[in-house]
Motif scaffolding. Structure first.
Motif, PDB file in Angstrom:
ATOM      1  N   SER A  15      -4.044   4.546   7.318  1.00  0.00           N
ATOM      2  CA  SER A  15      -5.940   5.020   7.255  1.00  0.00           C
ATOM      3  C   SER A  15      -6.659   6.126   7.253  1.00  0.00           C
ATOM      4  N   GLN A  16      -5.929   7.151   7.607  1.00  0.00           N
ATOM      5  CA  GLN A  16      -6.559   8.304   7.607  1.00  0.00           C
ATOM      6  C   GLN A  16      -5.987   9.110   6.535  1.00  0.00           C
ATOM      7  N   ILE A  17      -4.283   8.476   5.957  1.00  0.00           N
ATOM      8  CA  ILE A  17      -4.157   9.154   4.791  1.00  0.00           C
ATOM      9  C   ILE A  17      -4.878   8.150   3.333  1.00  0.00           C
ATOM     10  N   GLU A  18      -4.757   7.360   3.376  1.00  0.00           N
ATOM     11  CA  GLU A  18      -5.731   6.165   2.690  1.00  0.00           C
ATOM     12  C   GLU A  18      -7.418   6.478   2.173  1.00  0.00           C
ATOM     13  N   GLU A  19      -7.534   7.297   3.687  1.00  0.00           N
ATOM     14  CA  GLU A  19      -9.720   7.889   3.488  1.00  0.00           C
ATOM     15  C   GLU A  19      -9.421   9.145   2.833  1.00  0.00           C
ATOM     16  N   GLU A  41       6.454  12.915  -1.889  1.00  0.00           N
ATOM     17  CA  GLU A  41       5.328  14.595  -1.972  1.00  0.00           C
ATOM     18  C   GLU A  41       4.491  14.288  -0.785  1.00  0.00           C
ATOM     19  N   LEU A  42       3.942  13.435  -0.520  1.00  0.00           N
ATOM     20  CA  LEU A  42       2.749  12.652   0.510  1.00  0.00           C
ATOM     21  C   LEU A  42       3.125  13.098   1.779  1.00  0.00           C
ATOM     22  N   SER A  43       4.082  12.848   2.230  1.00  0.00           N
ATOM     23  CA  SER A  43       4.749  12.289   3.467  1.00  0.00           C
ATOM     24  C   SER A  43       5.284  14.104   3.598  1.00  0.00           C
ATOM     25  N   ILE A  44       5.607  14.215   2.902  1.00  0.00           N
ATOM     26  CA  ILE A  44       6.047  16.128   3.154  1.00  0.00           C
ATOM     27  C   ILE A  44       4.683  16.571   4.117  1.00  0.00           C
ATOM     28  N   ILE A  57      -0.999   3.446   0.046  1.00  0.00           N
ATOM     29  CA  ILE A  57      -0.862   3.576  -1.194  1.00  0.00           C
ATOM     30  C   ILE A  57      -1.450   1.727  -1.253  1.00  0.00           C
ATOM     31  N   THR A  58      -0.437   1.323  -0.984  1.00  0.00           N
ATOM     32  CA  THR A  58      -0.366   0.120  -1.183  1.00  0.00           C
ATOM     33  C   THR A  58      -1.619  -0.995  -0.670  1.00  0.00           C
ATOM     34  N   ASN A  59      -2.312  -0.739  -0.097  1.00  0.00           N
ATOM     35  CA  ASN A  59      -4.038  -0.918   1.147  1.00  0.00           C
ATOM     36  C   ASN A  59      -4.812   0.036  -1.089  1.00  0.00           C
ATOM     37  N   LEU A  60      -4.909   0.963  -1.219  1.00  0.00           N
ATOM     38  CA  LEU A  60      -5.487   1.371  -2.128  1.00  0.00           C
ATOM     39  C   LEU A  60      -5.103  -0.101  -3.072  1.00  0.00           C
ATOM     40  N   VAL A  61      -3.859   0.319  -3.802  1.00  0.00           N
ATOM     41  CA  VAL A  61      -3.503  -0.638  -4.449  1.00  0.00           C
ATOM     42  C   VAL A  61      -4.281  -2.368  -5.146  1.00  0.00           C
ATOM     43  N   ASN A  62      -3.884  -2.477  -3.798  1.00  0.00           N
ATOM     44  CA  ASN A  62      -4.151  -4.132  -3.647  1.00  0.00           C
ATOM     45  C   ASN A  62      -6.048  -4.055  -3.586  1.00  0.00           C
TER      46      ASN A  62
END
Length: 243
Positions: A15-19, A41-44, A57-62
């Motif tokens: 959720s923090q990454i999503e925000e 890249e984001l995981s690094i 990312i899936t949450n933002l795609v949905n």
């Protein structure tokens, strides 16, 4: 922008990454149509697993803020047009109100004998002619939907292909001096057909919104039936519900 993740927070890491990605989109760090960094890249960047990044990312795609292209990456989507389920406006009126330029491409314009269902919707006796109009509706030159419209010939006998390039509602209330009253609309979701995918420039597995609208004059007489297919990636319908 701030990219630090608090791994001790009660807020899930995804959720923090999503925000963070939402803020980056809002700040136009990632612009509409541009790709965001890869999962790796984001995981690094955040020092987390790819699975955690994938969830964000899936949450933002949905939610329609991002979209994936197989084998290419993930991109920032155009914001969906919000269509309030109150008030009655034509497609052209709606797009102009949003500051967008509406246009139409007419695929068919002819007089036909409608099916019994369409005749009943228009309060017509069997065998009475209607204009049958098929148009691709564009906003800023992007195809948004396909409309199949049925209008009684006796209501607008001199209607022609040139007149329907703009707003039919403006035409009805302006040239034909008819006052529009209300409409009844039903919406269903489905997968795009082969023909629709070609006209709307969608992949063969895309979702679409099928909308049937029956519009009435102020005297209660139906003047059109419109069966539309709109891009689900560009439209969402908003309703306010009161108790």
């Amino acid at each position: 922008m701030h990219t630090k993740i608090d791994k001790n927070s009660r807020i899930p890491i995804y959720s923090q990454i999503e925000e963070h990605l939402k803020r980056s989109i809002y700040a136009k760090v990632y612009k509409i149509g541009e790709s965001i960094p890869s999962e790796r890249e984001l995981s690094i960047q955040f020092d987390v697993s790819r699975m955690t990044v994938r969830q964000a990312i899936t949450n933002l795609v949905n939610s329609g803020q991002l979209y994936r292209e197989k084998g290419r990456g993930t991109y920032v989507a155009n914001p969906k047009l919000e269509q309030p389920m109150t008030g009655l406006r034509s497609f052209s009126e709606d797009m102009i109100a949003r500051g967008m330029k509406p246009s139409s491409k007419v695929l068919r314009f002819e007089k036909i004998i409608p099916t019994l269902d369409i005749a009943n919707d228009l309060f017509l006796e069997p065998g009475v002619e209607v204009f049958y109009i098929v148009r691709i509706r564009n906003a800023d030159n992007k195809p948004m939907g396909i409309e199949h419209t049925y209008i009684p010939v006796r209501l607008m006998p001199d209607l022609d292909e040139q007149k329907i390039l703009g707003s039919l509602y403006a035409l009805i209330e302006g040239k034909f001096q008819q006052k529009i009253g209300n409409a009844v609309q039903q919406i269903e979701a489905s997968l795009v057909t082969k023909d629709e995918s070609k006209h709307l420039k969608l992949s063969p597995t895309s979702a679409v919104l099928n909308i049937k609208r029956i519009s009435y004059l102020s005297d209660g007489f139906p003047f059109e039936v419109v069966e539309s297919t709109y891009r689900a990636d560009s439209y969402k319908f908003i309703s306010e519900i009161k108790r």
